[in-house]
Design an enzyme around this catalytic site. Sequence first.
Site, PDB file in Angstrom:
ATOM      1  N   HIS A 261       0.840  -1.208   0.000  1.00  0.00           N
ATOM      2  CA  HIS A 261       0.000   0.000   0.000  1.00  0.00           C
ATOM      3  C   HIS A 261       0.871   1.251   0.000  1.00  0.00           C
ATOM      4  O   HIS A 261       0.655   2.178  -0.787  1.00  0.00           O
ATOM      5  CB  HIS A 261      -0.912  -0.019   1.231  1.00  0.00           C
ATOM      6  CG  HIS A 261      -1.730   1.224   1.412  1.00  0.00           C
ATOM      7  ND1 HIS A 261      -3.050   1.298   1.048  1.00  0.00           N
ATOM      8  CD2 HIS A 261      -1.414   2.440   1.921  1.00  0.00           C
ATOM      9  CE1 HIS A 261      -3.516   2.507   1.315  1.00  0.00           C
ATOM     10  NE2 HIS A 261      -2.536   3.213   1.860  1.00  0.00           N
ATOM     11  N   GLU A 262       1.856   1.261   0.870  1.00  0.00           N
ATOM     12  CA  GLU A 262       2.700   2.457   0.978  1.00  0.00           C
ATOM     13  C   GLU A 262       3.576   2.627  -0.254  1.00  0.00           C
ATOM     14  O   GLU A 262       3.793   3.749  -0.727  1.00  0.00           O
ATOM     15  CB  GLU A 262       3.557   2.353   2.242  1.00  0.00           C
ATOM     16  CG  GLU A 262       4.013   3.697   2.783  1.00  0.00           C
ATOM     17  CD  GLU A 262       2.855   4.556   3.259  1.00  0.00           C
ATOM     18  OE1 GLU A 262       3.051   5.773   3.388  1.00  0.00           O
ATOM     19  OE2 GLU A 262       1.750   4.018   3.489  1.00  0.00           O
ATOM     20  N   HIS A 265       1.681   4.283  -2.990  1.00  0.00           N
ATOM     21  CA  HIS A 265       1.647   5.733  -2.797  1.00  0.00           C
ATOM     22  C   HIS A 265       2.942   6.374  -3.292  1.00  0.00           C
ATOM     23  O   HIS A 265       2.926   7.433  -3.928  1.00  0.00           O
ATOM     24  CB  HIS A 265       1.447   6.062  -1.319  1.00  0.00           C
ATOM     25  CG  HIS A 265       0.019   6.033  -0.878  1.00  0.00           C
ATOM     26  ND1 HIS A 265      -1.005   6.565  -1.618  1.00  0.00           N
ATOM     27  CD2 HIS A 265      -0.559   5.537   0.255  1.00  0.00           C
ATOM     28  CE1 HIS A 265      -2.157   6.404  -0.978  1.00  0.00           C
ATOM     29  NE2 HIS A 265      -1.907   5.771   0.153  1.00  0.00           N
ATOM     30  N   CYS A 272      -8.091   4.760  -3.142  1.00  0.00           N
ATOM     31  CA  CYS A 272      -9.120   4.223  -4.047  1.00  0.00           C
ATOM     32  C   CYS A 272     -10.490   4.258  -3.383  1.00  0.00           C
ATOM     33  O   CYS A 272     -10.629   3.885  -2.216  1.00  0.00           O
ATOM     34  CB  CYS A 272      -8.767   2.788  -4.441  1.00  0.00           C
ATOM     35  SG  CYS A 272     -10.001   2.016  -5.515  1.00  0.00           S
ATOM     36  N   CYS A 299      -6.998   0.714 -10.221  1.00  0.00           N
ATOM     37  CA  CYS A 299      -5.652   0.919  -9.675  1.00  0.00           C
ATOM     38  C   CYS A 299      -4.639   0.011 -10.361  1.00  0.00           C
ATOM     39  O   CYS A 299      -3.466   0.371 -10.487  1.00  0.00           O
ATOM     40  CB  CYS A 299      -5.659   0.678  -8.167  1.00  0.00           C
ATOM     41  SG  CYS A 299      -6.601   1.911  -7.244  1.00  0.00           S
TER      42      CYS A 299
END
Length: 498
Positions: A261-262, A265, A272, A299
């Site tokens: 997840h990071e 980014h 999302c 995504c």
Amino acid sequence: MLQCRPAQEFSFGPRALKDALVSTDAALQQLYVSAFSPAERLFLAEAYNPQRTLFCTLLIRTGFDWLLSRPEAPEDFQTFHASLQHRKPRLARKHIYLQPIDLSEEPVGSSLLHQLCSCTEAFFLGLRVKCLPSVAAASIRCSSRPSRDSDRLQLHTDGILSFLKNNKPGDALCVLGLTLSDLYPHEAWSFTFSKFLPGHEVGVCSFARFSGEFPKSGPSAPDLALVEAAADGPEAPLQDRGWALCFSALGMVQCCKVTCHELCHLLGLGNCRWLRCLMQGALSLDEALRRPLDLCPICLRKLQHVLGFRLIERYQRLYTWTQAVVGTWPSQEAGEPSVWEDTPPASADSGMCCESDSEPGTSVSEPLTPDAGSHTFASGPEEGLSYLAASEAPLPPGGPAEAIKEHERWLAMCIQALQREVAEEDLVQVDRAVDALDRWEMFTGQLPATRQDPPSSRDSVGLRKVLGDKFSSLRRKLSARKLARAESAPRPWDGEES
């Protein structure tokens, strides 16, 4: 006491989902056709196909969910593509660096790092992942404090981000710090899972809340000096000073979730709001645990545009990695605490909040903003949401191992769908059916403009007359009541004088 209510679906509708994936811009539509084969496009069309089977609609479980608490415009592919224009030179670099912090080479630490590297290389197919030697928190000289909900030591994120920015390798696309210590971004916040520094491609995430059991004896208050300033003697990692770590296979998968997840980014992907996706934000540990391990089609297109992989090759790598996790990582024994059982839900006396990254800081000297996927607990309601009791995430039927096997089966279904022979007519049928649907109202992230009616002198005069007559009538009635009360009130001094 909060009532238990069934979850409700949250969707922008098929037409909006199609526009978010394919775009309304003719050039981006052509890019979509040229970048993906018919089988890949039919697979991605699951985003807006009302009969989809591989991707799920978002669910709202409480009024405090991230979706409702952080309203903002969702990021479609066109918005993402426009934001990449100033990042092109950096995307030429092909190395992701993982920087362990107080992660020693003991079996637990090395096994976790190995799995994180394997998962990251499969998830971000086409990039090389390098794991840097572990550094001690004491050498970073970051601030720290005792945890508010345990005897563990917490590290301040800003000092770590500053260290990563100043020590970023020259060939790094991004650098992510990994620690088993708890993190906090501000004094008023209890903890956060992750935070990144926009514009510098560095971030840090914590796995403390995902371990099979919390440390039974963490560093005490006198140990703060070991982190705030370098110790004179040999530096010992935090694990060696009381950390008792036990990661189950499911706990390790949660670590992979927050890591990927990071990193998304850091590669430019925003949060999302379209379908169930790894890039959802979370305001509670419960929401973080419920996030899937992979991306939604919208995504996924963003990530593919950055890295250029073939979809089936990526899913095959992820499938191989998942098989290895099921076969080699320690399974959860009966009676052993798991990340689902050991991590309690937020109690009703903890306010939970999470800052949006819509106003990111641009330098270390400016206020840094945790990304919307970071999960923070505020000590006061002024930091965000007031009080919230999060429901505990239910353990999947069959236990943690079954949850991972379910993800393995899902990956196999994705591979099978991408191997199918697809004709253009199949795509046309799906698109035609969706285009025939009515467009739903779509939240734009902006407040509606105040309605201004055209001036009308006649209406204005009439309104003033009606209001004036009403107030005059009320004034006369009040005056009459006061006069009547004054005349009927007893006056004792009259009796005394007589």
